[in-house]
Scaffold this motif. Structure first.
Motif, short mmCIF file in Angstrom:
data_model
loop_
_atom_site.label_atom_id
_atom_site.label_comp_id
_atom_site.label_asym_id
_atom_site.label_seq_id
_atom_site.Cartn_x
_atom_site.Cartn_y
_atom_site.Cartn_z
N LYS A 1 0.93 -1.11 0.04
CA LYS A 1 0.06 -0.07 0.16
C LYS A 1 1.05 1.22 -0.01
N ASP A 2 2.24 1.13 0.62
CA ASP A 2 2.88 2.41 0.50
C ASP A 2 3.36 2.65 -0.61
N ILE A 3 3.90 1.49 -1.33
CA ILE A 3 4.12 1.68 -2.72
C ILE A 3 3.17 2.54 -3.63
N THR A 4 2.02 2.07 -3.63
CA THR A 4 1.22 2.48 -4.36
C THR A 4 0.89 4.18 -3.86
N ARG A 5 0.58 4.16 -2.85
CA ARG A 5 0.55 5.80 -2.44
C ARG A 5 1.57 6.47 -2.61
N LEU A 6 2.81 5.83 -2.57
CA LEU A 6 3.87 6.68 -2.66
C LEU A 6 4.12 7.30 -4.26
N LEU A 7 3.84 6.31 -5.24
CA LEU A 7 3.83 6.36 -6.71
C LEU A 7 3.04 7.45 -7.02
N ASN A 8 1.60 7.25 -6.34
CA ASN A 8 0.42 8.12 -6.73
C ASN A 8 0.93 9.56 -6.47
N ASP A 9 1.53 9.95 -5.15
CA ASP A 9 1.81 10.83 -4.61
C ASP A 9 3.03 11.74 -5.49
N LEU A 10 3.95 11.00 -6.00
CA LEU A 10 4.98 11.56 -7.00
C LEU A 10 4.45 11.71 -8.37
N GLN A 11 3.20 11.22 -8.58
CA GLN A 11 2.36 11.62 -9.94
C GLN A 11 3.49 11.23 -11.13
N VAL A 12 3.85 10.10 -11.00
CA VAL A 12 4.50 9.46 -12.34
C VAL A 12 3.67 9.33 -13.47
N ASP A 13 4.59 9.52 -14.48
CA ASP A 13 3.90 9.49 -15.95
C ASP A 13 3.56 8.26 -16.42
N ALA A 14 4.38 7.09 -16.11
CA ALA A 14 4.54 5.74 -16.49
C ALA A 14 5.07 4.93 -15.46
N LEU A 15 4.65 3.65 -15.43
CA LEU A 15 5.18 2.82 -14.40
C LEU A 15 5.71 1.52 -15.36
N LEU A 16 6.95 1.13 -14.71
CA LEU A 16 7.77 0.25 -15.48
C LEU A 16 8.06 -1.00 -14.51
N ILE A 17 7.56 -2.29 -14.92
CA ILE A 17 7.58 -3.35 -13.77
C ILE A 17 8.59 -4.37 -14.16
N GLY A 18 9.45 -4.84 -13.42
CA GLY A 18 10.41 -5.83 -13.81
C GLY A 18 10.46 -7.13 -13.29
N GLY A 19 9.42 -7.74 -12.84
CA GLY A 19 9.02 -8.91 -12.73
C GLY A 19 9.19 -9.54 -11.20
N ASP A 20 9.06 -10.84 -10.93
CA ASP A 20 9.05 -11.61 -9.75
C ASP A 20 8.11 -10.98 -8.74
N LEU A 21 6.67 -10.77 -9.06
CA LEU A 21 5.80 -10.21 -8.29
C LEU A 21 5.36 -10.82 -7.08
N HIS A 22 5.38 -12.04 -7.12
CA HIS A 22 4.60 -12.73 -6.12
C HIS A 22 5.13 -14.22 -5.66
N GLU A 23 4.61 -14.48 -4.41
CA GLU A 23 5.31 -16.00 -4.07
C GLU A 23 4.07 -16.68 -3.59
N GLY A 24 3.12 -16.82 -4.54
CA GLY A 24 1.97 -17.73 -4.55
C GLY A 24 0.67 -17.25 -5.51
#
Length: 325
Positions: A96-119
């Protein structure tokens, strides 16, 4: 007897040197990184404490200047996140902190590098959280070894549901005021027999091209012609280090070379490696050996601020928030 005295003396040395090393590691001053290719790019690295987020302790900033950044992308904010390993390493509050941080920083695009989960049961939640980041220019992703080993179909379904564009040996274009930059992504970089030809080879050398790959090894394993910048994860900063200075085990065929931070491949192309999230950070306050050290922490987000300058100076900034459980 002599061996016992040696280990006792070594233990005392570690005990008394630890506060000194900790002090200097927490007071890092700004440093500079100059491109091996004159005039192409330059980097200034600095750090400062973060505030306002319970799970964010420190911000590390990279100011990066590159001559190919178009004028229309001046001030454009791109975020990169990788190796969250939800919910084994990253818990619900941290996500939740990551989501809130990125929204507060008002990013124009989000890039994701993988290994998102453990189940597989955690796939919908972690992808929904990343999908909740408001990105005017879109969200783009590649997958990691964990994602290919399990829950691949679930990930595809949830990314489609959230409007996240998966770049498996594909490229997409970010457009702004008539100009563009290109985001290319690598499909399973561990399978070189199938994926040994970089998706950047067919791109224009005139474009500013960012290549997403889960492991930084890919930037050395194969030619990544036309890539101006590479984002990667996977190494977790060595997972365990001595005072953050040396990692005895690194999940890379190139050892310490692509440990973390900014590195270059043999063609002198810049590679930025995020530590991601690692469980040792839960005990940073009591552990002597942990990736990132006590002061540095575990960074799992990079914010890239694009700016343009014909002289390629003082242009782009990376921000590394450090996350603790």
């Amino acid at each position: 007897m002599a061996q016992a005295l040696f280990y006792r003396g070594f233990g005392r040395l570690l005990f008394f040197s630890f506060p000194v090393l900790l002090f200097f590691s927490s007071c890092r001053s700004a440093s500079n990184f100059t491109s091996p290719l004159p005039g192409e790019y330059s980097v200034r690295i600095s750090g400062f404490p973060a505030s306002g987020y319970k799970n964010v302790k420190r911000v590390r900033q990279y100011e990066f200047a590159h001559r190919d950044v178009p004028a229309a992308f001046d001030g454009c904010r791109l975020a990169f996140v990788s190796d969250l390993h939800y919910r084994s390493l990253l818990k619900e509050k941290g996500l939740k902190d990551i989501t809130r941080l990125l929204n507060d920083l008002q990013v124009d695009a989000l890039l994701i590098g993988g290994d998102l989960h453990e189940g597989c049961e955690y796939v919908p939640a972690v992808i929904a959280a990343l999908g909740a980041v408001k990105t005017p220019l879109g969200t783009y992703a590649v997958l990691g070894n964990n994602d290919y080993e399990a829950c691949y179909d679930d990930i595809l379904k949830e990314m489609e549901r959230q409007g996240i564009r998966l770049l498996e040996h594909k490229a997409d274009t970010l457009k702004r005021n008539g100009e563009r930059i290109v985001i290319a992504g690598v499909r399973n970089p561990f399978n070189l027999e199938r994926n040994g030809q970089s998706p950047t080879l067919s791109l224009s050398p005139d474009d500013f091209v960012i290549l997403l790959t889960h492991t930084p090894d890919y930037a050395e394993d194969v030619p990544i012609t036309n890539a101006d910048l590479v984002f990667a994860g996977h190494t977790h900063g060595g997972q365990v280090t001595l005072f953050g200075l040396y990692a005895p085990v690194v999940p890379s065929r190139y050892g310490q070379r692509f440990l973390k931070g900014i590195r270059t491949n043999s063609e002198r192309q810049p590679v930025i490696i995020t530590n991601g999230k690692w469980h040792n950070c839960a005990t940073l306050k009591t552990q002597l050996c942990c990736q990132g050290g006590m002061a540095g922490g575990c960074s799992c987000v990079i914010i890239l601020i694009l700016q343009t300058d014909d002289g390629a100076a003082e242009n782009v900034k990376w921000v590394y928030p450090a996350f603790y459980k």
